[in-house]
Scaffold this active site. Structure first.
Site, PDB file in Angstrom:
ATOM      1  N   ARG A 163      -7.253   2.793  13.512  1.00  0.00           N
ATOM      2  CA  ARG A 163      -8.333   1.429  13.176  1.00  0.00           C
ATOM      3  C   ARG A 163      -8.205   0.663  14.454  1.00  0.00           C
ATOM      4  NH1 ARG A 163     -11.626  -0.618   8.846  1.00  0.00           N
ATOM      5  NH2 ARG A 163     -11.151   0.688   7.397  1.00  0.00           N
ATOM      6  N   GLU A 167     -10.804  -8.140   3.815  1.00  0.00           N
ATOM      7  CA  GLU A 167     -10.375  -8.166   5.203  1.00  0.00           C
ATOM      8  C   GLU A 167     -10.679  -8.841   6.456  1.00  0.00           C
ATOM      9  OE1 GLU A 167      -9.568  -3.889   4.870  1.00  0.00           O
ATOM     10  OE2 GLU A 167      -7.692  -4.167   5.648  1.00  0.00           O
ATOM     11  N   GLU A 171       1.013  -1.230   0.119  1.00  0.00           N
ATOM     12  CA  GLU A 171      -0.033  -0.084  -0.111  1.00  0.00           C
ATOM     13  C   GLU A 171       1.008   1.230   0.013  1.00  0.00           C
ATOM     14  OE1 GLU A 171      -3.287   0.004   2.930  1.00  0.00           O
ATOM     15  OE2 GLU A 171      -3.314   2.047   2.755  1.00  0.00           O
TER      16      GLU A 171
HETATM   17  N1  MTE Z   1      -6.356 -11.564  -1.497  1.00  0.00           N
HETATM   18  C1  MTE Z   1      -5.171 -11.655  -2.311  1.00  0.00           C
HETATM   19  N2  MTE Z   1      -5.413 -12.805  -3.059  1.00  0.00           N
HETATM   20  N3  MTE Z   1      -4.154 -11.135  -2.332  1.00  0.00           N
HETATM   21  C2  MTE Z   1      -4.065  -9.817  -1.576  1.00  0.00           C
HETATM   22  O1  MTE Z   1      -3.072  -9.359  -1.598  1.00  0.00           O
HETATM   23  N4  MTE Z   1      -5.162  -8.419   0.020  1.00  0.00           N
HETATM   24  C3  MTE Z   1      -6.235  -8.173   1.101  1.00  0.00           C
HETATM   25  C4  MTE Z   1      -7.488  -8.883   0.470  1.00  0.00           C
HETATM   26  N5  MTE Z   1      -7.337  -9.836  -0.148  1.00  0.00           N
HETATM   27  C5  MTE Z   1      -5.115  -9.647  -0.918  1.00  0.00           C
HETATM   28  C6  MTE Z   1      -6.290 -10.376  -0.925  1.00  0.00           C
HETATM   29  C7  MTE Z   1      -6.215  -7.023   1.633  1.00  0.00           C
HETATM   30  S1  MTE Z   1      -5.146  -6.473   2.660  1.00  0.00           S
HETATM   31  C8  MTE Z   1      -7.148  -6.146   1.166  1.00  0.00           C
HETATM   32  S2  MTE Z   1      -7.222  -4.425   1.736  1.00  0.00           S
HETATM   33  C9  MTE Z   1      -8.258  -6.489   0.105  1.00  0.00           C
HETATM   34  O2  MTE Z   1      -7.849  -7.810  -0.393  1.00  0.00           O
HETATM   35  C10 MTE Z   1      -7.958  -5.369  -1.108  1.00  0.00           C
HETATM   36  O3  MTE Z   1      -9.019  -5.699  -2.062  1.00  0.00           O
HETATM   37  P1  MTE Z   1     -10.581  -5.371  -1.898  1.00  0.00           P
HETATM   38  O4  MTE Z   1     -10.553  -3.920  -1.703  1.00  0.00           O
HETATM   39  O5  MTE Z   1     -11.097  -5.349  -3.686  1.00  0.00           O
HETATM   40  O6  MTE Z   1     -11.089  -6.233  -1.147  1.00  0.00           O
HETATM   41  N1  LUZ Z   2      -5.563   1.968   4.488  1.00  0.00           N
HETATM   42  C1  LUZ Z   2      -5.776   3.291   4.793  1.00  0.00           C
HETATM   43  C2  LUZ Z   2      -6.196   0.917   4.943  1.00  0.00           C
HETATM   44  O1  LUZ Z   2      -5.120   4.425   4.418  1.00  0.00           O
HETATM   45  N2  LUZ Z   2      -7.057   3.575   5.506  1.00  0.00           N
HETATM   46  C3  LUZ Z   2      -8.045   2.838   5.939  1.00  0.00           C
HETATM   47  O2  LUZ Z   2      -8.731   2.811   6.835  1.00  0.00           O
HETATM   48  C4  LUZ Z   2      -7.505   1.169   5.788  1.00  0.00           C
HETATM   49  N3  LUZ Z   2      -8.155   0.330   6.261  1.00  0.00           N
HETATM   50  C5  LUZ Z   2      -7.901  -0.786   5.995  1.00  0.00           C
HETATM   51  C6  LUZ Z   2      -6.971  -1.216   5.244  1.00  0.00           C
HETATM   52  N4  LUZ Z   2      -6.224  -0.119   4.663  1.00  0.00           N
HETATM   53 MO1  MOS Z   3      -5.639  -3.865   3.042  1.00  0.00          MO
HETATM   54  S1  MOS Z   3      -4.337  -3.665   4.645  1.00  0.00           S
HETATM   55  O1  MOS Z   3      -6.023  -2.533   3.227  1.00  0.00           O
HETATM   56  O2  MOS Z   3      -4.115  -3.382   1.842  1.00  0.00           O
END
Ligand code: MTE
Ligand code: LUZ
Ligand code: MOS
Length: 768
Positions: free
Chosen positions: A304, A705, A226
């Site tokens: 969070r 998540e 991120e």
């Molecule tokens: N699933 C896979 N296969 N690979 C990933 O890196 N990241 C997770 C989740 N699932 C991830 C995953 C995280 S930390 C987040 S925030 C969400 O996917 C982000 O994608 P979304 O917002 O489309 O759910």
């Molecule tokens: N990233 C962010 C995040 O910048 N703000 C958020 O609230 C958050 N929450 C979940 C995962 N990534």
């Molecule tokens: Mo997920 S920790 O919001 O990339």
């Protein structure tokens, strides 16, 4: 609808960063990083490295053309160490060479002189020295101090959770390519293309429109990309800016593990008060977040933690304070759940402590305190709750009472193996807690042959977001999915993106896509109405044919699209979406920060081998609140993955830094993630499908998540199994619960003679 990537993934044809064909003249980069966690950088000697075969140049902070700064929330993180080093793994110099091997062997010839300074690795030590990233924050509701005075039962304790290595299969990396007129294109393995664009712009000194970031897909991010993909993109782009040559850097696994931050460890104190009916009346916590050497995303992660420190329970009197503590570890960062899991671990520890002392099952306390619709959380938001529905469905469907009885029978007849169970209800808020980030854009073009291309700010990292974007287009236009392609994520097509994070990507980008498609649809329906001499309100498109009221016409998608073009009506649209109704006031710490909450309840069953301390996760059975899932296959995959990742964090994954701040668990031989044997033998997932309106795309709630937090149940199930072996044991709330800790806890409370295992052995039982 199958995941659109499954075909190329299976055939090994998907293109990750390391699969991009290299241009002639590409240079390979490799980093020299600090061997010392804290010290004064006296000198850097790159002379030998520069003379090394194949080396073109070695960069240090002195070569930076813009600012030596990559901090996102707070500008406190130099790209290259200048006068001090702040953690082991901090970049000091970058070697550029004709081959990867030449770059990496020249790195070994760099010499630095560093005067060591005291190293802090413990967040409580940092807090005592006032080494804080930001001032502490406190969320408050009711009057906890007054409420404790009237509680029938009050318990105090503390808990610890360790960090977690992201272990995305694709390591971090970037590939920068010079274009004409000073433009640099960067292929980056990032969740945040705009964050990378900003960092590159700042470090090179070039304006953002000179920087094109392109992302096809990631081999996993999990939060680790991120913010922390910025470093490698900035290094490569700077090198390209200086040498005018393409520059690539793809980290080795050990470089990645050593140089990047992880999930935040926390150390917390808690106090919980209950009345005689086991209602939680008051809760207080003070928690110390181990932020590492720079802010990175720590302030947002800490926030969070506060949002989720009462998990899915209504508690009328709460006071929660969090400190973000500066230590000399690599800056810790986002990781699936983003501080939420750490907050939930605190309240679950407090409930377990109360349950132990009162001689009741934790699940009795958990169930009695679940949120009801209309209940207010400590930050002021009133919830629409599915907590009771999920709990009730899980307990009936999987017959919790029968599971409990089966466990009692097993434990009564098995002296050396003990089972334990735990119920883990969850509640997770969906939206970036920073309100302004809840916006997204999508660009949709319909071509004259009827095919469609969609670009959004969403990054595909295995979670299936591209498939969901494609579904939005297919459903809105009512056309065959084969007509649609999803483009790579590119800052020249979609600007000012929020990172793919917070589980909100499908919601935000899906809604923007829906807005764009709806605008095009309205225009082509107007064209159809004119062609067919009908009223626009009566026109619809179903399965690629135009209908007037309920009557199918001869006008199909292809003809309609071409007619629209001939009439000089636009077949393109750029849609913008921002989540309505959300706000948060940081001065009062109150507001309505989340679009909605996601709920669920899991039941975890484990078996502990009481001679060895090893264990197996027998089953995790859960009911999850999907809203109305738009892709059950993908969503189930997210639950399985999140669950097992959460179990890994809570049980076997153990990050070890020594007191000098050096990572000891720096390879896959010393850092274990769950494999097929340590994953649950059975995972049952049932859908709580609701038709309630919500702000999710097609009412299909975010799923990325929340399931990780079911993994917390494994910790408490293991803890219960230990207590079923040794009733006097009071295992500390110290995660992860590794087999070593299990073994010590099994026998920790007893002297040798009274040891239950010894007693069993004396009875002559066999060690099966
Ligand atoms: N699933 C896979 N296969 N690979 C990933 O890196 N990241 C997770 C989740 N699932 C991830 C995953 C995280 S930390 C987040 S925030 C969400 O996917 C982000 O994608 P979304 O917002 O489309 O759910
Ligand atoms: N990233 C962010 C995040 O910048 N703000 C958020 O609230 C958050 N929450 C979940 C995962 N990534
Ligand atoms: Mo997920 S920790 O919001 O990339």
């Amino acid at each position: 609808m199958k995941n659109i990537d499954s075909y190329t993934h299976t055939r090994g044809e998907s293109i990750y960063l390391d699969d991009i064909s290299l241009l002639q003249g590409t240079l390979f980069a490799a980093c020299f990083d600090s061997p010392i966690a804290h010290g004064k950088l006296i000198s850097i000697d790159t002379g030998e490295a520069e003379k090394s075969k194949g080396v073109v140049k070695v960069l240090t902070y002195k070569d930076i053309t813009g600012a030596n700064q990559i901090g996102g929330i707070i500008p406190d993180e130099p790209l290259f160490a200048d006068h001090h080093v702040h953690f082991c793994g901090m970049p000091i110099a970058l070697v550029l060479a004709e081959t990867d091997e030449a770059a990496r062997s020249a790195v070994k010839k760099i010499k630095v002189e560093i005067e060591p300074l005291p190293v802090i690795t413990d967040p409580r030590v940092a807090a005592a020295q006032n080494e804080l990233i930001i001032p502490p924050r406190t969320f408050k509701m009711g009057d906890s101090a007054a409420a404790f005075a009237n509680c029938d039962h009050v318990f105090e304790g503390s808990c610890e959770n360790n960090g977690q290595e992201h272990l995305y299969i694709e390591t971090q990396g970037a590939y920068a390519i010079p274009q004409e007129n000073g433009v640099i294109r960067v292929y980056s393995s990032t969740q945040g293309p705009t964050a990378v664009q900003r960092a590159v712009s700042k470090v090179t000194g070039l304006p953002m429109h000179n920087i094109e970031i392109d992302v096809t897909r990631l081999g996993g991010g999990f939060g680790g990309k991120e913010d922390q993909a910025n470093t490698w993109a900035a290094l490569c782009a700077l090198a390209t800016h200086i040498t005018k040559r393409p520059v690539k850097y793809s980290l080795s696994r050990m470089e990645d593990m050593r140089m990047t931050g992880k999930r935040h460890p926390y150390s917390s104190d808690f106090k919980i008060g209950l009345n005689k009916n086991l209602k939680i009346v008051a809760f207080e916590t003070t928690t110390y977040q181990n932020a590492g050497a720079a802010a990175d995303l720590s302030p947002a992660v800490m926030e969070r933690t506060l949002f989720h420190c009462t998990n899915t329970y209504f508690i009328p009197n709460v006071k929660a304070t969090a400190y973000s503590c500066r230590t000399h570890l690599p800056p810790n960062t986002a990781f699936r759940g983003f501080g939420g899991p750490q907050g939930m671990f605190i309240i679950e520890s407090a409930i377990a402590k109360a349950a132990d002392a009162l001689g009741v099952d934790a699940c009795t306390i958990q169930q009695k305190n679940l949120l009801n619709t209309g209940d207010e959380l400590p930050y002021g938001q009133k919830v629409v709750s599915e907590a009771h529905e999920c709990w009730a469905k899980a307990s009936e469907l999987y017959d919790l009472a029968a599971i409990q009885n089966k466990l009692k029978d097993f434990n009564a007849t098995n002296p050396l193996y003990k089972k334990g169970i735990a119920v883990m209800p969850i509640c997770f808020g969906i939206s970036f807690t920073n309100t302004l980030m809840n916006q997204a854009r999508a660009l949709v073009h319909v071509y004259t042959d009827g095919s469609v291309i969609v670009s959004t700010g969403a990054v595909e990292m295995g979670q299936g977001v591209n498939t969901k974007m494609l579904q939005v287009v297919a459903q809105t236009f009512s056309i065959n999915p084969a007509r649609i392609k999803v483009n790579s994520t590119n800052t020249y097509r979609i600007a000012n993106t929020s990172p793919t994070a917070a589980s909100a990507t499908a919601d935000l980008n899906g809604k923007a896509t829906l807005i764009a498609c709806t605008a095009i649809l309205e225009r082509i329906k107007t064209v159809a109405a004119a062609e067919l001499n009908a009223a626009v309100e009566d026109i619809s498109i179903k399965d690629e044919f135009v209908f007037v009221k309920e009557n199918k016409t001869e006008l199909d998608w292809n003809k309609l699209v071409f007619t629209t073009y001939n009439k000089r009506v636009s077949l393109s649209e750029h849609g913008h979406y921002s989540t309505p109704g959300i706000f948060f006031d940081k001065t009062t710490e109150k507001g309505h920060p989340f679009a909605y909450h996601v709920y669920g309840t899991s039941i975890t069953e484990v078996t502990v081998d009481c001679i060895r301390g090893t264990y197996e996760i027998d089953a995790v059975k859960l009911v999850h609140d999907f809203g109305s899932s738009m892709n059950p296959t993908i969503d189930k995959g997210q639950i399985e993955g999140g669950l097992v990742q959460g179990i890994g964090w809570m049980t076997m994954e153990e990050i070890v830094y020594d007191s000098n701040g050096k990572l000891r668990s720096n390879a896959l031989s010393t850092y274990k993630v769950p494999d097929i044997y340590s994953a649950p033998k059975e995972i049952s997932i049932d859908f709580l499908q609701t038709q309630k309106d919500n702000l999710a795309i097609f009412r299909s709630k975010a799923v990325g998540e929340p399931p990780l937090m079911y993994g917390i149940g494994a910790f408490f199930a293991l803890r219960n199994a230990i207590k079923n072996f040794n009733a006097a044991a009071t295992p500390a709330f110290d995660a992860p619960m590794t087999p070593e800790k299990v073994l010590m806890n099994l026998y920790g409370q007893n002297n040798q003679e009274e040891d239950p295992a010894v007693a069993v052995l004396k009875q002559g039982q066999s060690l099966t």
